[in-house]
Design an enzyme around this catalytic site. Structure first.
Site, mmCIF file in Angstrom:
data_model
loop_
_atom_site.group_PDB
_atom_site.id
_atom_site.type_symbol
_atom_site.label_atom_id
_atom_site.label_comp_id
_atom_site.label_asym_id
_atom_site.label_seq_id
_atom_site.Cartn_x
_atom_site.Cartn_y
_atom_site.Cartn_z
ATOM 1 N N ASP A 126 0.866 -1.199 0.000
ATOM 2 C CA ASP A 126 0.000 0.000 0.000
ATOM 3 C C ASP A 126 0.897 1.241 0.000
ATOM 4 O O ASP A 126 1.847 1.323 0.789
ATOM 5 C CB ASP A 126 -0.902 -0.037 1.248
ATOM 6 C CG ASP A 126 -2.030 0.978 1.174
ATOM 7 O OD1 ASP A 126 -1.749 2.183 1.000
ATOM 8 O OD2 ASP A 126 -3.196 0.575 1.307
ATOM 9 N N ILE A 127 0.593 2.202 -0.886
ATOM 10 C CA ILE A 127 1.455 3.397 -0.969
ATOM 11 C C ILE A 127 1.298 4.340 0.229
ATOM 12 O O ILE A 127 2.160 5.171 0.471
ATOM 13 C CB ILE A 127 1.257 4.266 -2.252
ATOM 14 C CG1 ILE A 127 -0.197 4.333 -2.647
ATOM 15 C CG2 ILE A 127 2.190 3.859 -3.343
ATOM 16 C CD1 ILE A 127 -0.463 5.437 -3.652
ATOM 17 N N GLN B 233 -14.641 2.052 1.960
ATOM 18 C CA GLN B 233 -14.061 1.559 0.699
ATOM 19 C C GLN B 233 -13.883 2.720 -0.275
ATOM 20 O O GLN B 233 -14.853 3.322 -0.730
ATOM 21 C CB GLN B 233 -14.953 0.491 0.051
ATOM 22 C CG GLN B 233 -14.311 -0.111 -1.200
ATOM 23 C CD GLN B 233 -15.134 -1.235 -1.838
ATOM 24 O OE1 GLN B 233 -16.313 -1.416 -1.510
ATOM 25 N NE2 GLN B 233 -14.518 -1.980 -2.736
ATOM 26 N N ASN C 44 -12.985 -3.656 3.296
ATOM 27 C CA ASN C 44 -14.082 -2.686 3.380
ATOM 28 C C ASN C 44 -15.031 -2.832 2.196
ATOM 29 O O ASN C 44 -14.582 -3.000 1.065
ATOM 30 C CB ASN C 44 -13.511 -1.259 3.372
ATOM 31 C CG ASN C 44 -12.552 -1.014 4.521
ATOM 32 O OD1 ASN C 44 -12.728 -1.541 5.611
ATOM 33 N ND2 ASN C 44 -11.516 -0.224 4.284
ATOM 34 N N HIS D 249 -10.563 -5.722 -2.215
ATOM 35 C CA HIS D 249 -9.177 -5.894 -1.763
ATOM 36 C C HIS D 249 -9.144 -6.171 -0.270
ATOM 37 O O HIS D 249 -10.023 -5.741 0.475
ATOM 38 C CB HIS D 249 -8.345 -4.644 -2.070
ATOM 39 C CG HIS D 249 -8.939 -3.362 -1.569
ATOM 40 N ND1 HIS D 249 -9.937 -2.711 -2.238
ATOM 41 C CD2 HIS D 249 -8.684 -2.622 -0.470
ATOM 42 C CE1 HIS D 249 -10.270 -1.606 -1.570
ATOM 43 N NE2 HIS D 249 -9.523 -1.546 -0.479
ATOM 44 N N PHE D 250 -8.112 -6.887 0.121
ATOM 45 C CA PHE D 250 -7.861 -7.165 1.538
ATOM 46 C C PHE D 250 -6.629 -6.376 1.960
ATOM 47 O O PHE D 250 -5.610 -6.398 1.277
ATOM 48 C CB PHE D 250 -7.610 -8.660 1.763
ATOM 49 C CG PHE D 250 -8.858 -9.490 1.695
ATOM 50 C CD1 PHE D 250 -9.428 -9.809 0.479
ATOM 51 C CD2 PHE D 250 -9.470 -9.932 2.864
ATOM 52 C CE1 PHE D 250 -10.587 -10.566 0.412
ATOM 53 C CE2 PHE D 250 -10.633 -10.693 2.808
ATOM 54 C CZ PHE D 250 -11.192 -11.010 1.580
ATOM 55 N N HIS D 251 -6.744 -5.693 3.098
ATOM 56 C CA HIS D 251 -5.603 -5.007 3.694
ATOM 57 C C HIS D 251 -4.916 -5.965 4.661
ATOM 58 O O HIS D 251 -5.588 -6.622 5.461
ATOM 59 C CB HIS D 251 -6.056 -3.808 4.539
ATOM 60 C CG HIS D 251 -6.685 -2.696 3.778
ATOM 61 N ND1 HIS D 251 -6.019 -1.539 3.474
ATOM 62 C CD2 HIS D 251 -7.937 -2.546 3.270
ATOM 63 C CE1 HIS D 251 -6.834 -0.706 2.835
ATOM 64 N NE2 HIS D 251 -8.006 -1.299 2.692
HETATM 65 P P1 AMP Z 1 -9.922 1.247 0.897
HETATM 66 O O1 AMP Z 1 -10.143 2.497 1.703
HETATM 67 O O2 AMP Z 1 -10.220 -0.013 1.646
HETATM 68 O O3 AMP Z 1 -10.630 1.304 -0.454
HETATM 69 O O4 AMP Z 1 -8.357 1.206 0.631
HETATM 70 C C1 AMP Z 1 -7.727 1.570 -0.546
HETATM 71 C C2 AMP Z 1 -6.240 1.481 -0.284
HETATM 72 O O5 AMP Z 1 -5.562 1.485 -1.517
HETATM 73 C C3 AMP Z 1 -5.684 2.652 0.530
HETATM 74 O O6 AMP Z 1 -5.059 2.149 1.713
HETATM 75 C C4 AMP Z 1 -4.683 3.314 -0.414
HETATM 76 O O7 AMP Z 1 -3.544 3.809 0.243
HETATM 77 C C5 AMP Z 1 -4.355 2.179 -1.360
HETATM 78 N N1 AMP Z 1 -3.931 2.614 -2.681
HETATM 79 C C6 AMP Z 1 -4.565 3.493 -3.494
HETATM 80 N N2 AMP Z 1 -3.876 3.649 -4.638
HETATM 81 C C7 AMP Z 1 -2.783 2.850 -4.554
HETATM 82 C C8 AMP Z 1 -1.677 2.574 -5.418
HETATM 83 N N3 AMP Z 1 -1.563 3.158 -6.612
HETATM 84 N N4 AMP Z 1 -0.730 1.706 -4.999
HETATM 85 C C9 AMP Z 1 -0.839 1.116 -3.790
HETATM 86 N N5 AMP Z 1 -1.858 1.332 -2.932
HETATM 87 C C10 AMP Z 1 -2.817 2.188 -3.301
#
Ligand code: AMP
Ligand code: ZN
Length: 138
Positions: free
Chosen positions: A29-30, A92, A85, A98-100
């Protein structure tokens, strides 16, 4: 489709990949909650838990386990949260399921807390009944 995670799958947007197979991709995750925070996704686009197939979900959860074990060792953390989420109200932001995988440390500042609620008399049974009529068999 204008989906940032589909673009990561296609390579249009770069990512720090850590696991890939025919169906699944995992990358860092960035904007991590803690360093080592990873995201695991199906390569095929499904929006959320409600529209993904059981088979696709099984493949992802196996990759989540594999990734979590590697992050656990690499980050040398004290615990791991796995979060997923669904829809905006639940946080979300990216509409590609996606899974964190979030490494946790004793006394870190990551916070997912909520105030525990209460059921009034009878409410827990009412809720149970409503859920039961919506449970579908396999
Ligand atoms: P959510 O709030 O569950 O939809 O989480 C989306 C996640 O994606 C967040 O933690 C962001 O930091 C991550 N994210 C968004 N764009 C990128 C990207 N280009 N590379 C890696 N992670 C990303
Ligand atoms: Zn997508």
């Amino acid at each position: 489709m204008d989906c940032i995670f589909c673009k990561i799958v296609s390579g249009e947007i770069p990512s720090s990949k850590i696991y890939e197979d025919e169906k699944v991709l995992a990358f860092l995750d960035i904007n991590p909650a803690n360093k080592g925070h990873c995201i695991v996704i199906p390569k095929e686009h499904y929006e959320n838990i409600f529209d993904i197939s059981d088979d696709a979900l099984k493949e992802i959860i196996a990759a989540v386990k594999k990734t979590a074990s590697a992050v656990n060792k690499a980050a040398n953390c004290d615990g791991i949260n796995i979060l997923q989420n669904n829809n905006k109200a639940a946080g979300q932001l990216v509409s590609h399921i996606h899974f964190h995988i979030i490494p946790r440390f004793e006394n870190d500042e990551v916070n997912f807390s909520y105030k525990p609620g209460k059921y009034l008399e009878g409410e827990i049974n009412e809720m149970r009944e409503k859920i039961l009529v919506n449970i579908t068999g396999n």
